[in-house]
Design a protein around this motif. Structure first.
Motif, PDB file in Angstrom:
ATOM      1  N   ALA A   1      -2.756  -8.632   6.393  1.00  0.00           N
ATOM      2  CA  ALA A   1      -3.493  -7.289   6.190  1.00  0.00           C
ATOM      3  C   ALA A   1      -2.227  -6.086   6.395  1.00  0.00           C
ATOM      4  CB  ALA A   1      -4.626  -7.059   7.247  1.00  0.00           C
ATOM      5  N   GLN A   2      -2.601  -5.330   5.507  1.00  0.00           N
ATOM      6  CA  GLN A   2      -1.818  -4.158   5.750  1.00  0.00           C
ATOM      7  C   GLN A   2      -2.560  -2.757   5.629  1.00  0.00           C
ATOM      8  OE1 GLN A   2       1.735  -4.060   5.662  1.00  0.00           O
ATOM      9  NE2 GLN A   2       1.744  -6.156   5.748  1.00  0.00           N
ATOM     10  N   ASN A   3      -2.397  -1.718   6.588  1.00  0.00           N
ATOM     11  CA  ASN A   3      -3.139  -0.470   6.820  1.00  0.00           C
ATOM     12  C   ASN A   3      -2.790   0.653   5.623  1.00  0.00           C
ATOM     13  OD1 ASN A   3      -4.337  -1.439   9.201  1.00  0.00           O
ATOM     14  ND2 ASN A   3      -2.680  -0.986  10.403  1.00  0.00           N
ATOM     15  N   LEU A   4      -3.977   1.293   5.438  1.00  0.00           N
ATOM     16  CA  LEU A   4      -4.064   2.363   4.714  1.00  0.00           C
ATOM     17  C   LEU A   4      -4.461   3.511   5.410  1.00  0.00           C
ATOM     18  CD1 LEU A   4      -3.573   3.779   1.792  1.00  0.00           C
ATOM     19  CD2 LEU A   4      -5.906   3.254   1.236  1.00  0.00           C
ATOM     20  N   ARG A   5      -3.804   4.443   5.654  1.00  0.00           N
ATOM     21  CA  ARG A   5      -4.034   5.811   6.429  1.00  0.00           C
ATOM     22  C   ARG A   5      -4.289   6.836   5.573  1.00  0.00           C
ATOM     23  NH1 ARG A   5       0.591   3.314   8.452  1.00  0.00           N
ATOM     24  NH2 ARG A   5       1.760   5.095   7.456  1.00  0.00           N
TER      25      ARG A   5
ATOM     26  N   LYS B   1     -11.728  -5.657   2.993  1.00  0.00           N
ATOM     27  CA  LYS B   1     -11.256  -4.504   3.963  1.00  0.00           C
ATOM     28  C   LYS B   1     -11.733  -4.672   5.175  1.00  0.00           C
ATOM     29  CE  LYS B   1     -12.290   0.324   4.932  1.00  0.00           C
ATOM     30  NZ  LYS B   1     -13.189   1.675   4.406  1.00  0.00           N
ATOM     31  N   ASN B   2     -10.830  -4.689   6.218  1.00  0.00           N
ATOM     32  CA  ASN B   2     -11.130  -5.081   7.704  1.00  0.00           C
ATOM     33  C   ASN B   2     -11.969  -6.524   7.727  1.00  0.00           C
ATOM     34  OD1 ASN B   2     -10.178  -2.437   8.377  1.00  0.00           O
ATOM     35  ND2 ASN B   2     -12.174  -1.561   8.288  1.00  0.00           N
ATOM     36  N   GLY B   3     -11.488  -7.257   6.827  1.00  0.00           N
ATOM     37  CA  GLY B   3     -11.908  -8.661   6.759  1.00  0.00           C
ATOM     38  C   GLY B   3     -13.261  -8.868   5.909  1.00  0.00           C
TER      39      GLY B   3
ATOM     40  N   THR C   1       0.928  -1.294  -0.136  1.00  0.00           N
ATOM     41  CA  THR C   1      -0.056   0.179  -0.084  1.00  0.00           C
ATOM     42  C   THR C   1       0.822   1.142   0.078  1.00  0.00           C
ATOM     43  OG1 THR C   1      -0.103   0.449   2.266  1.00  0.00           O
ATOM     44  CG2 THR C   1      -1.553  -1.346   1.577  1.00  0.00           C
ATOM     45  N   PRO C   2       0.334   2.409  -0.447  1.00  0.00           N
ATOM     46  CA  PRO C   2       1.141   3.781  -0.298  1.00  0.00           C
ATOM     47  C   PRO C   2       1.371   3.875   1.126  1.00  0.00           C
ATOM     48  CG  PRO C   2      -0.953   3.978  -1.837  1.00  0.00           C
ATOM     49  CD  PRO C   2      -0.856   2.598  -1.179  1.00  0.00           C
ATOM     50  N   GLY C   3       0.859   3.507   1.927  1.00  0.00           N
ATOM     51  CA  GLY C   3       0.994   3.646   3.477  1.00  0.00           C
ATOM     52  C   GLY C   3      -0.018   4.821   3.988  1.00  0.00           C
ATOM     53  N   GLU C   4       0.025   5.864   3.491  1.00  0.00           N
ATOM     54  CA  GLU C   4      -0.653   7.148   3.619  1.00  0.00           C
ATOM     55  C   GLU C   4      -0.637   8.091   2.611  1.00  0.00           C
ATOM     56  OE1 GLU C   4      -1.031   9.366   7.959  1.00  0.00           O
ATOM     57  OE2 GLU C   4       1.049   9.989   6.840  1.00  0.00           O
ATOM     58  N   VAL C   5      -2.116   8.507   2.303  1.00  0.00           N
ATOM     59  CA  VAL C   5      -2.526   9.107   1.330  1.00  0.00           C
ATOM     60  C   VAL C   5      -3.410  10.306   1.836  1.00  0.00           C
ATOM     61  CG1 VAL C   5      -2.350   7.665  -0.554  1.00  0.00           C
ATOM     62  CG2 VAL C   5      -4.534   7.884   0.740  1.00  0.00           C
ATOM     63  N   THR C   6      -3.409  11.440   1.045  1.00  0.00           N
ATOM     64  CA  THR C   6      -4.553  12.789   1.241  1.00  0.00           C
ATOM     65  C   THR C   6      -5.791  12.465   0.629  1.00  0.00           C
ATOM     66  OG1 THR C   6      -2.574  14.043   1.826  1.00  0.00           O
ATOM     67  CG2 THR C   6      -4.685  15.162   1.609  1.00  0.00           C
ATOM     68  N   GLU C   7      -6.681  12.819   1.706  1.00  0.00           N
ATOM     69  CA  GLU C   7      -8.027  12.535   0.971  1.00  0.00           C
ATOM     70  C   GLU C   7      -8.116  13.443  -0.333  1.00  0.00           C
ATOM     71  OE1 GLU C   7     -12.183  12.461   3.380  1.00  0.00           O
ATOM     72  OE2 GLU C   7     -11.396  14.444   3.345  1.00  0.00           O
ATOM     73  N   GLY C   8      -8.779  12.622  -1.336  1.00  0.00           N
ATOM     74  CA  GLY C   8      -8.928  13.353  -2.801  1.00  0.00           C
ATOM     75  C   GLY C   8      -7.990  12.866  -3.481  1.00  0.00           C
ATOM     76  N   GLU C   9      -6.978  12.324  -3.151  1.00  0.00           N
ATOM     77  CA  GLU C   9      -5.831  11.727  -4.192  1.00  0.00           C
ATOM     78  C   GLU C   9      -6.265  10.370  -4.539  1.00  0.00           C
ATOM     79  OE1 GLU C   9      -1.743  13.728  -2.027  1.00  0.00           O
ATOM     80  OE2 GLU C   9      -2.142  11.581  -1.924  1.00  0.00           O
ATOM     81  N   THR C  10      -5.339   9.672  -5.352  1.00  0.00           N
ATOM     82  CA  THR C  10      -5.754   8.519  -6.031  1.00  0.00           C
ATOM     83  C   THR C  10      -4.807   7.484  -5.280  1.00  0.00           C
ATOM     84  OG1 THR C  10      -4.167   8.489  -7.729  1.00  0.00           O
ATOM     85  CG2 THR C  10      -6.409   8.853  -8.227  1.00  0.00           C
ATOM     86  N   ALA C  11      -5.178   6.117  -5.111  1.00  0.00           N
ATOM     87  CA  ALA C  11      -4.294   5.196  -4.526  1.00  0.00           C
ATOM     88  C   ALA C  11      -4.320   3.841  -5.152  1.00  0.00           C
ATOM     89  CB  ALA C  11      -4.624   5.125  -2.926  1.00  0.00           C
TER      90      ALA C  11
ATOM     91  N   ASP D   1     -12.059   5.313   3.271  1.00  0.00           N
ATOM     92  CA  ASP D   1     -11.025   4.356   2.733  1.00  0.00           C
ATOM     93  C   ASP D   1     -10.158   3.870   3.628  1.00  0.00           C
ATOM     94  OD1 ASP D   1     -12.390   3.882   0.155  1.00  0.00           O
ATOM     95  OD2 ASP D   1     -11.592   5.939  -0.428  1.00  0.00           O
ATOM     96  N   ALA D   2      -9.679   4.503   4.770  1.00  0.00           N
ATOM     97  CA  ALA D   2      -8.768   4.145   5.603  1.00  0.00           C
ATOM     98  C   ALA D   2      -9.232   2.799   6.277  1.00  0.00           C
ATOM     99  CB  ALA D   2      -8.604   5.249   6.821  1.00  0.00           C
ATOM    100  N   GLY D   3      -8.191   1.985   6.639  1.00  0.00           N
ATOM    101  CA  GLY D   3      -8.567   0.605   6.996  1.00  0.00           C
ATOM    102  C   GLY D   3      -7.514  -0.451   6.701  1.00  0.00           C
ATOM    103  N   SER D   4      -7.800  -1.594   7.212  1.00  0.00           N
ATOM    104  CA  SER D   4      -6.729  -2.733   7.065  1.00  0.00           C
ATOM    105  C   SER D   4      -7.122  -3.615   5.667  1.00  0.00           C
ATOM    106  CB  SER D   4      -6.770  -3.589   8.289  1.00  0.00           C
ATOM    107  OG  SER D   4      -5.844  -4.632   8.145  1.00  0.00           O
ATOM    108  N   TYR D   5      -6.327  -3.651   4.930  1.00  0.00           N
ATOM    109  CA  TYR D   5      -6.440  -4.367   3.492  1.00  0.00           C
ATOM    110  C   TYR D   5      -5.902  -5.636   3.593  1.00  0.00           C
ATOM    111  CZ  TYR D   5      -8.850   0.018   1.881  1.00  0.00           C
ATOM    112  OH  TYR D   5      -9.659   0.928   1.539  1.00  0.00           O
ATOM    113  N   SER D   6      -6.424  -6.606   2.782  1.00  0.00           N
ATOM    114  CA  SER D   6      -5.749  -7.921   2.545  1.00  0.00           C
ATOM    115  C   SER D   6      -6.136  -8.379   1.313  1.00  0.00           C
ATOM    116  CB  SER D   6      -6.088  -9.059   3.697  1.00  0.00           C
ATOM    117  OG  SER D   6      -7.481  -9.200   3.876  1.00  0.00           O
ATOM    118  N   CYS D   7      -5.447  -9.690   0.896  1.00  0.00           N
ATOM    119  CA  CYS D   7      -6.113 -10.198  -0.452  1.00  0.00           C
ATOM    120  C   CYS D   7      -6.079 -11.610  -0.412  1.00  0.00           C
ATOM    121  CB  CYS D   7      -5.116  -9.546  -1.700  1.00  0.00           C
ATOM    122  SG  CYS D   7      -3.452  -9.889  -1.692  1.00  0.00           S
ATOM    123  N   ALA D   8      -6.668 -12.217  -1.427  1.00  0.00           N
ATOM    124  CA  ALA D   8      -6.763 -13.686  -1.467  1.00  0.00           C
ATOM    125  C   ALA D   8      -7.138 -14.007  -2.932  1.00  0.00           C
ATOM    126  CB  ALA D   8      -7.614 -14.320  -0.637  1.00  0.00           C
TER     127      ALA D   8
END
Length: 461
Positions: A209-213, A167-169, A138-148, A191-198
């Motif tokens: 899971a990785q966090n997006l702030r 997202k968050n399970g 993840t980008p780690g942290e982004v500002t509201e209004g940006e793309t990720a 959109d902030a939260g904990s993301y995982s994939c399968a």
């Protein structure tokens, strides 16, 4: 048409080759497999062997170059219960390896034995297995209004995977997924939260899971008041500002009307006065913006003060004319009971904000005073003289003032008892005013008339 002539020796040679000339061969359908940790791996292929022999055993060998004796891997304790061999009459073979682990990364070869002791064959090079885990970037942290963009990564290439994001399970169904990438077009604080994939088919094998702030300016700004309920003059009141922001709010400004009155998360008024009444808002600010709360109303309650009496008409009063006395006061809530007294009397001469004397005579002359009362107390005026033109007036100032004072004592005691009872019943819960809505204090209880209060007081004594 030319005839086909085959010599007898050649015919015998062809028959021998058909019966005994088939050579050993092994063909694997895949020689490189990338598998998810915890999944099941399927390796398969076909083989041939020289004619005139019968296959007695087919098994798999792990890393044959490191194990010269080529042992059956199913007899290895590490693979107990995880290995399954399949072979059919058409010379198909397969290996099912369950719950693969990182330590299963080896080369796997099939070994074939026949009824002729010296006829053994090892099909190599075999199948190379690589075990991978899913990892989210993840980008780690982004500002509201940006793309990720979030990426589901592996250390090797899976075969035709379909990626699923959580997202968050909880599965994400409304976001854009391109292959192994999750695209967030316009990021919001939600959109902030904990993301995982399968990978579909192995949904139970989630990645770590990785966090997006998400950084965003203050929102949901609100003000609470403590204590709740009625605010009496002279009491202490504290306003507290709350908001949702990332990074957290670092500047709070308190505004009364349009004037800044304080800084900090809380604003305290230790000895509140009537002039402190008004609308208060809190402005919250961080590095990404600012927002103001809805206004909250401070309504300071106090007993009557600055009570005064005016006479109309002013100037000299002629016998037979009419005169009106008007009582005025400053109170919150406004005074609802006005009581009039004349010196020398034992009971009130009137009630209401105005007291009128129609066709005034000498008997009406003297000192008059007014007592103004609301739910929180009472205050009297000094004696005001009413005199006729041409008539001397003896002003019994002490008597008039004393009568008003005695009545005021009665009112004070009754109101004090009533207010103590009400304060005991009041629960100390804060009142909140959120963005877009205003605080409405509860209506004051309707009190009985001043006369009923005085009568009740006299009966108790």
């Amino acid at each position: 048409m030319a005839s086909l002539r085959v010599s007898l020796p050649l015919l015998l040679l062809l028959m021998i080759v058909g019966a005994f000339g088939t050579e050993w061969s092994v063909k694997y359908n895949q020689q490189k497999i990338c598998a998810l940790k915890g999944s099941t791996v399927f390796m398969n292929g076909t083989f041939t062997h020289p004619g005139g022999q019968t296959v007695t055993e087919v098994f798999w060998v792990m890393d044959p170059d490191q194990n010269p004796s080529w042992p059956d891997m199913s007899k290895n304790a590490d693979y107990s219960g995880r290995v399954e061999y399949l072979t059919d009459e058409w010379k198909h073979f397969s290996l099912n390896l369950n719950n693969v682990m990182k330590k299963d990364e080896h080369q796997y070869c099939v070994r074939i034995k026949t009824d002729q002791e010296k006829q053994k064959y090892l099909g190599r090079p075999g199948v190379t297995l690589t075990v991978t885990e899913l990892h989210v970037e993840t980008p780690g942290e982004v500002t509201e209004g940006e793309t990720a963009d979030l990426t589901c990564k592996t250390t090797c290439s899976l075969t035709d995977p379909t990626f699923i994001w959580y997202k968050n399970g909880h599965p994400l169904t409304t976001k854009t997924i391109n292959n192994n990438q999750l695209h967030l077009q316009t990021v919001s604080s939600e959109d902030a939260g904990s993301y995982s994939c399968a990978v579909r088919g192995y949904q139970h094998l989630h990645s770590t899971a990785q966090n997006l702030r998400v950084r965003y300016p203050p929102k949901n700004v609100s003000v609470s008041i403590r204590p709740s309920g009625e605010i009496m003059e002279g009491s202490s009141v504290t306003l507290t500002c709350s908001s949702d922001a990332n990074p957290p709010v670092k500047n709070y400004t308190w505004i009364k009307g349009s004037t800044s009155v304080g800084e900090g998360k809380t604003y305290s008024i230790p000895n509140i006065r009537s002039e402190d009444s008004g609308e208060y808002t809190c402005q919250s600010r961080n590095d990404h913006g600012e927002r103001r709360s809805a206004a909250v109303q401070l309504n300071v309650l106090y007993p009557p003060k600055n009570v005064s009496v005016s006479i109309s008409p002013s100037g000299e009063i002629v016998e037979g004319s009419s005169v009106t006395l008007t009582c005025s006061s400053d109170a919150n809530p406004p005074a609802k009971n006005y009581t009039w007294f004349k010196e020398g009397g034992t009971s009130p001469v009137g009630s209401g904000q105005n007291y009128s004397i129609i066709s005034i005579t000498a008997d009406h002359t003297g000192l008059y005073c007014c007592v103004a009362q609301n739910e929180h107390g009472a205050q009297r005026t000094a004696g005001v003289p009413v005199s006729l033109k041409g008539y001397p007036v003896i002003l019994y100032v002490a008597v008039g003032v004393g009568l008003c004072f005695i009545f005021l004592v009665f009112l004070t005691v009754v109101l004090w008892r009533s207010r103590r009872k009400k304060q005991d019943e009041n629960m100390d819960q804060p009142i909140y005013a959120n963005e877009g809505e205003k605080d409405h204090s509860p209506p004051l209880e309707d009190k009985s008339s001043v006369y009923a209060n005085v009568v009740a007081f006299k009966k108790q004594h």
